[in-house]
Design an enzyme around this catalytic site. Structure first.
Site, mmCIF file in Angstrom:
data_model
loop_
_atom_site.group_PDB
_atom_site.id
_atom_site.type_symbol
_atom_site.label_atom_id
_atom_site.label_comp_id
_atom_site.label_asym_id
_atom_site.label_seq_id
_atom_site.Cartn_x
_atom_site.Cartn_y
_atom_site.Cartn_z
ATOM 1 N N ARG A 199 3.761 -11.755 3.828
ATOM 2 C CA ARG A 199 5.224 -11.709 3.886
ATOM 3 C C ARG A 199 5.779 -11.303 5.252
ATOM 4 N NH1 ARG A 199 7.490 -9.091 -1.576
ATOM 5 N NH2 ARG A 199 9.458 -9.749 -0.632
ATOM 6 N N HIS A 249 -2.116 -16.650 7.415
ATOM 7 C CA HIS A 249 -1.295 -15.436 7.512
ATOM 8 C C HIS A 249 -1.940 -14.324 8.328
ATOM 9 C CE1 HIS A 249 0.218 -17.210 3.562
ATOM 10 N NE2 HIS A 249 1.125 -17.448 4.460
ATOM 11 N N PRO A 285 0.806 -1.214 0.000
ATOM 12 C CA PRO A 285 0.000 0.000 0.000
ATOM 13 C C PRO A 285 0.844 1.272 0.000
ATOM 14 C CG PRO A 285 -0.932 -1.543 1.530
ATOM 15 C CD PRO A 285 0.383 -2.110 1.083
ATOM 16 N N GLU A 286 0.548 2.135 -0.942
ATOM 17 C CA GLU A 286 1.114 3.474 -0.968
ATOM 18 C C GLU A 286 0.023 4.410 -0.445
ATOM 19 O OE1 GLU A 286 2.983 4.232 -4.800
ATOM 20 O OE2 GLU A 286 3.219 2.087 -5.122
#
Length: 273
Positions: free
Chosen positions: A111, A93, A2-3
């Site tokens: 990740r 996750h 996300p930006e």
DNA sequence: ACTAACCTGTAA
DNA sequence: TTACAGGTTAGT
């Protein structure tokens, strides 16, 4: 991942669900995802507090609690904050679940790069992560001149300088490539050698592409989802990012893909000077 | 200023 | 099997 536009979309989609709710309980499935403060654990700080408001600074999401603490969340590449109105068995996750007075908030991150940190609200903006950030690109103070000033202090190319969060906060690989393409400036140009006209073009392109990204609920090129688990739409509007080898929308020449500042970069070598 | 490291999944 | 992915940071 996300930006700025994606974090802003998470903030907006989350705020309507969780503002005013109490955090009843914290369940940790992978403890390194959270950080407390001093001797107090994350769970101790957060449990029993009420969620007051949500802010954003650069790519950081700020969740203000009514007990003098703020949660600073960063999604890094694959982090998601998902709201579920009903209790739900956590998906693969999922590292943190906040049980709320109504529903649950799940922090999920394939990740494992993302983190949520509890800090004192009064010290929030002086924490190491936030204190170094450059100005908000969509704020009043971000003018072409200000942008030029900040860029000029860096002896880097434009791509590296725009990715540098101390120069301007919130741009990442997608929106830098998009802004440079729209401004028709090469990512390999020196950050300190732009003309006033180029600065105006870059400033305008940066603002337009960020606003359009927010308008489209972000870019779901791969993993990004908002707080409802919904995809954004801006991947359909990308003109440079992810289009290496495809025709430039200005001139028709194939777009070039190459590493710049260590990141995959797509640009038109004919249009972008 | 570049590279490795942090991780896992997917595509080549 | 290898390369690569919306990020950041700590090393050369």
């Amino acid at each position: 991942m996300p930006e700025l536009p994606e974090v802003e979309t998470i903030r907006r989609t989350l705020a309507g669900h969780i503002t005013g709710l109490e955090i009843k309980k914290v369940i940790l499935y992978w403890a390194p995802a959270v950080r407390g403060r001093g001797d107090s654990s994350f769970a101790d700080i957060v449990s029993g507090s009420r969620i007051q408001s949500l802010d954003r600074r650069g790519k950081y999401l700020l969740i203000n609690l009514d007990n003098g603490h703020t949660l600073i969340a960063h999604m890094r590449m694959t982090g998601r904050l998902l709201y579920y109105p009903e209790d739900l068995e956590p998906a693969r996750h999922t590292h943190v679940v906040l049980k709320l007075s109504q529903g649950e908030l799940h922090f999920n991150d394939t990740r494992k790069f993302g983190r949520i940190q509890a800090v004192l609200t009064a010290e929030c903006f002086s924490t190491s992560s936030l204190s170094i950030l450059g100005p908000e690109p969509l704020s009043e103070e971000m003018t072409p001149a200000r942008l030029g000033e900040r860029l000029a202090r860096k002896k880097k190319n434009l791509k590296a300088a725009l990715l540098d969060q101390t120069v301007v906060a919130g741009l990442g690989n997608i929106y830098v490539d998009e802004a440079l393409f729209r401004a028709r400036i090469s990512p390999e140009r020196s950050a300190s050698a732009l003309t006033e006209e180029e600065l105006r073009a870059l400033h305008q392109a940066m603002i337009e592409v960020l606003k359009a990204g927010i308008e489209a609920n972000g870019t779901s090129f791969r993993d990004y989802r908002d707080a409802n688990g919904e995809q954004g739409l801006f991947q359909k509007r990308l003109q440079a990012y992810g289009r290496g080898g495809e025709p430039c929308l200005n001139c028709g020449e194939p777009l070039k893909k190459k590493k710049v500042a260590g990141r995959t970069t797509v640009s038109c070598e004919k249009c972008q000077r």
